[in-house]
Scaffold this motif. Structure first.
Motif, PDB file in Angstrom:
ATOM      1  N   TYR A 597      -5.990  89.380 -42.769  1.00 22.16           N
ATOM      2  CA  TYR A 597      -5.916  88.738 -44.079  1.00 22.16           C
ATOM      3  C   TYR A 597      -5.895  87.212 -43.966  1.00 22.16           C
ATOM      4  CZ  TYR A 597      -4.315  87.387 -48.725  1.00 22.16           C
ATOM      5  OH  TYR A 597      -4.213  86.795 -49.956  1.00 22.16           O
ATOM      6  N   HIS A 609      -9.466  84.593 -49.385  1.00 20.08           N
ATOM      7  CA  HIS A 609      -8.925  85.779 -48.722  1.00 20.08           C
ATOM      8  C   HIS A 609      -9.566  87.034 -49.297  1.00 20.08           C
ATOM      9  CE1 HIS A 609      -5.849  83.519 -46.601  1.00 20.08           C
ATOM     10  NE2 HIS A 609      -5.490  82.938 -47.742  1.00 20.08           N
ATOM     11  N   ASP A 610      -9.650  88.071 -48.474  1.00 23.13           N
ATOM     12  CA  ASP A 610     -10.240  89.337 -48.883  1.00 23.13           C
ATOM     13  C   ASP A 610      -9.165  90.199 -49.562  1.00 23.13           C
ATOM     14  OD1 ASP A 610     -11.336  91.860 -49.111  1.00 23.13           O
ATOM     15  OD2 ASP A 610     -12.289  91.826 -47.136  1.00 23.13           O
ATOM     16  N   PRO A 611      -9.330  90.541 -50.843  1.00 23.19           N
ATOM     17  CA  PRO A 611      -8.309  91.346 -51.551  1.00 23.19           C
ATOM     18  C   PRO A 611      -8.036  92.691 -50.877  1.00 23.19           C
ATOM     19  CG  PRO A 611      -9.889  90.411 -53.101  1.00 23.19           C
ATOM     20  CD  PRO A 611     -10.448  90.159 -51.727  1.00 23.19           C
ATOM     21  N   TYR A 614      -5.553  92.303 -48.296  1.00 25.26           N
ATOM     22  CA  TYR A 614      -4.206  92.134 -48.843  1.00 25.26           C
ATOM     23  C   TYR A 614      -3.570  93.503 -49.109  1.00 25.26           C
ATOM     24  CZ  TYR A 614      -0.326  90.413 -51.629  1.00 25.26           C
ATOM     25  OH  TYR A 614       0.932  90.137 -52.090  1.00 25.26           O
ATOM     26  N   ASP A 615      -4.363  94.438 -49.581  1.00 21.11           N
ATOM     27  CA  ASP A 615      -3.859  95.794 -49.798  1.00 21.11           C
ATOM     28  C   ASP A 615      -3.374  96.400 -48.480  1.00 21.11           C
ATOM     29  OD1 ASP A 615      -4.460  95.580 -52.461  1.00 21.11           O
ATOM     30  OD2 ASP A 615      -6.364  96.664 -52.323  1.00 21.11           O
TER      31      ASP A 615
END
Length: 700
Positions: A597, A609-611, A614-615
């Motif tokens: 992330y 940032h790549d969502p 984040y998950d």
């Protein structure tokens, strides 16, 4: 007139007395006393022997117990000569010495090690008792150096006594073959005592006890929740076959979500396979399971040696497999198999790079981590067989091809365990390519089906950055005064894995000679560094002529080699396995999600940032929060290496502004480790701060 012998056939001392009686031609009137039913406590027996022990003899009114006293009496009264128990004071002294050694050391430690399991007092072997038994066999091996029998060149009653003990150890599965002199003597005694009832009296009785132990172990089933095609599951099954332990395999249907049911989540909140249930002890992460099976159930430690350096190399290879080789396979193949994604040539290059590393490790070596087959070979062979199953051409990796052929021929039950499993995985992959898209739940990983890797930082807690368009303050860490033991650590101060190693060294109380490696100027790529570490990563430890990479392997080695006690990495198999499980969780889930992330923006030039990442990050924290529920530390009540590794990761996310406060257990644990980890502020907090400053000013 016959001699009455009160006895029980499996009894070790009874067997010794019976064989000697047969050798002397003494007729015994055998009277079974079933101590399991309390017959030795009945008034009529207590009148004969108030100590209520067997064997007990009645020789025309002479009542005698204690097997070794009985044996001496038999020779004195009934033998034609004194060869079995010489009258010469010195020779008799040697025989007596060995008899008392058997009574107080060898036999005593055998009983302490195995009888508590037989009689249901415990369900596992105590490591300390097993070590004491091994030490007793080492002493016996020394006694037998240059001697045909235990008290000289002639058979004596000491041999009768000790052979009953040693044959029982053999029946229990104790590996006598490791002690050359004992093994040779054991064979000689079987021949010498063949006419004295060795088979019908001693071997049969020993087998009875061995069967009792096996029966008790069989009652304690070891359940393995698994999927047949899963590579980590196959590695565990290969280990079980090599150890000789039966696993009760329980198929877990991931498609139906069986791993998400409350009863499974109660065992494993990470809801991954394989998961082991050893009579209520739950463990996941395949390599942690493999080590546990060897530590607890193997006859010897050849698959996972206790020697600190030998074990450290195996751990290094296991972490290399988990974080580099297997990770490269997953990153390239799983998106295409399970997500119908196009092949990524960059990720394909990483496969070749990982295989090149393995090829270098195997240069001039028959096995991956030493001179014998170990669990490192089993884990790596499963991964490489996956490449084979996917028709990847391995021919240019000559050492890998040679080594894999060796493992296929030597690993117990290889074909039925791994060969068939790899074939099942191939068939699944082929069918999914034709008919399925995005079936992530089927991915046969120790992980939870996440596979995108965009950072060039190795996810095995070893950092390599090849770009030249970034700069970072190195902290100007200079070479410290050499430690007396010359423990050199090649490191970079902001690296989480390096900080974890430094925290471990501080907790142990040893100094490391820290040598800064400037990753951004490519020092790790120079030939002189590659010669030290072909993987070109930090941290790297050099202890004399011993070189070791992979941070967790280094941390474990430092405890095993230099720790004053085992608090940071307990010797108890179950406790140690839990520590290992959390080390693998950190490497493969927590730290990986943090790096995936944050690092693309921090180091790789990405602007957002790549969502999805984040998950993954929040999911890892949710799991960590569950693992910490009700625990002061990640692996129990005490600070361990697992805490030091995990806190290096969590503190990194913290300085990068990830909000951990909503995870109450994590926050509570984090504050506790800050207070309790020796040297936390100067080592970890300051190193993390360097990374934070880089985030603010990457051109600094």
């Amino acid at each position: 007139m016959p001699v009455d012998l009160y006895y029980l056939p499996p009894s070790i001392p009874c067997r010794a007395v019976m064989m000697l009686a047969k050798a002397l031609g003494i007729h015994l009137n055998l009277k079974v006393v079933n101590i399991l039913e309390g017959e030795h406590l009945k008034p009529e027996f207590l009148k004969i022997n108030p100590q209520h022990t067997i064997p007990t003899i009645n020789d025309n009114g002479l009542i005698l117990w204690e097997s070794r006293a009985i044996m001496g009496y038999f020779v004195e009264k009934y033998a034609k000569n004194d060869s079995l128990y010489p009258k010469d004071p010195q020779r008799r002294g040697h025989v007596d010495q060995k008899l008392y050694f058997d009574l107080g050391t060898l036999n005593q430690n055998l009983l302490k090690t195995y009888f508590p399991i037989i009689f249901g007092q415990t369900e596992s072997i105590d490591d300390k008792n097993l070590e004491a038994l091994e030490k007793a066999f080492e002493i016996l091996d020394t006694f037998l150096e240059g001697s045909r029998f235990v008290a000289g060149d002639q058979l004596t009653i000491a041999d009768f006594s000790i052979i009953a003990t040693v044959s029982t150890a053999d029946a229990f599965g104790f590996d006598i073959g490791r002690f050359d002199n004992v093994a040779n003597w054991y064979r000689q005694c079987q021949i010498a005592m063949a006419d004295f009832g060795y088979e019908e009296i001693n071997a049969t009785g020993a087998k009875m006890l061995g069967d009792m132990l096996k029966s008790r172990k069989a009652e304690m089933t070891i359940d393995l929740y698994y999927v047949p095609g899963s590579a980590p599951c196959r590695a565990v099954l290969l280990t079980a076959a090599a150890v000789g332990v039966e696993l009760n395999k329980k198929m877990t249907d991931l498609m139906k979500g069986e791993h998400l049911k409350p009863e499974f989540l109660k065992m494993n909140p990470q809801h991954t396979i394989p998961t082991l249930d050893d009579d209520g002890f739950y463990l996941w992460e395949s390599r942690a399971i493999m080590g546990y099976l060897v530590d607890k159930y193997a006859k010897n430690d050849s698959l996972f040696p206790k020697d600190p350096k030998a074990r450290a190399v195996i751990n290094q290879r296991l972490y290399f497999d988990h974080g580099t080789l297997y990770n490269a396979f997953a990153e390239y193949f799983y998106p295409t198999i399970f997500g119908n994604a196009p092949a990524d040539p960059v990720k394909r290059e990483k496969i070749d790079q990982a295989l090149e590393f393995l090829d270098k490790f195997l240069e001039g070596q028959k096995y991956a981590a030493g001179k014998t087959l170990t669990i490192a070979d089993l884990a790596l062979a499963v991964t490489v067989s996956n490449f084979e199953a996917m028709n990847l051409d391995l021919s240019k990796f000559k050492n890998v091809v040679r080594w894999l052929a060796t493992i296929k021929s030597e690993a117990p039950k290889y074909e039925e365990t791994n060969g068939a499993g790899a074939k099942a995985f191939k068939e699944l992959a082929d069918s999914l390519k034709k008919s399925c898209k995005g079936a992530f739940v089927l991915i046969p990983l120790d992980t939870r089906c996440k596979f995108t890797l965009t950072s060039t930082w190795y996810m095995n807690y070893a950092i390599t950055i090849t770009g030249t368009d970034v700069r970072v303050k190195s902290g100007n860490v200079s070479r410290k005064q050499k430690h007396d033991m010359s423990l050199d650590l090649y490191f970079t101060p902001f690296s989480p894995p390096c900080r974890a190693v430094l925290l471990a060294a501080e907790a142990i109380g040893i100094s490391l000679n820290c040598i800064n490696v400037d990753l951004f100027s490519g020092e790790q790529l120079k030939p002189e560094y590659e010669q030290l570490n072909p993987q070109k990563t930090v941290p790297l430890l050099i202890d004399g002529d011993f070189k070791l990479s992979e941070s967790r392997a280094i941390m474990i080695y430092l405890v095993n080699a230099y720790g004053k006690n085992d608090r940071l990495y307990p010797k108890d198999p179950a406790t140690r396995a839990v520590v290992n499980q959390h080390l693998y969780f950190d490497m493969g889930h927590l730290y990986k999600s943090i790096s995936e992330y944050f690092y693309p923006v921090l180091f790789m030039g990405a602007t957002t940032h790549d969502p999805a990442k984040y998950d993954n990050l929040t999911s890892a924290y949710e799991i960590l929060d569950k693992l910490l529920d009700g625990h002061d530390y990640v692996a129990g009540r005490n600070l361990t290496l697992a805490d030091l590794a995990v806190v290096a990761s969590v503190s990194t996310a913290d300085v990068l502004n990830f909000d951990h406060k909503k995870y109450k257990n994590v926050s509570r644990w984090y504050e506790r480790v800050k207070r309790s980890a020796p040297g936390y502020r100067k080592i970890n907090a300051d190193g993390a701060e360097i990374m934070k400053q880089f985030l603010k000013d990457p051109e600094a």
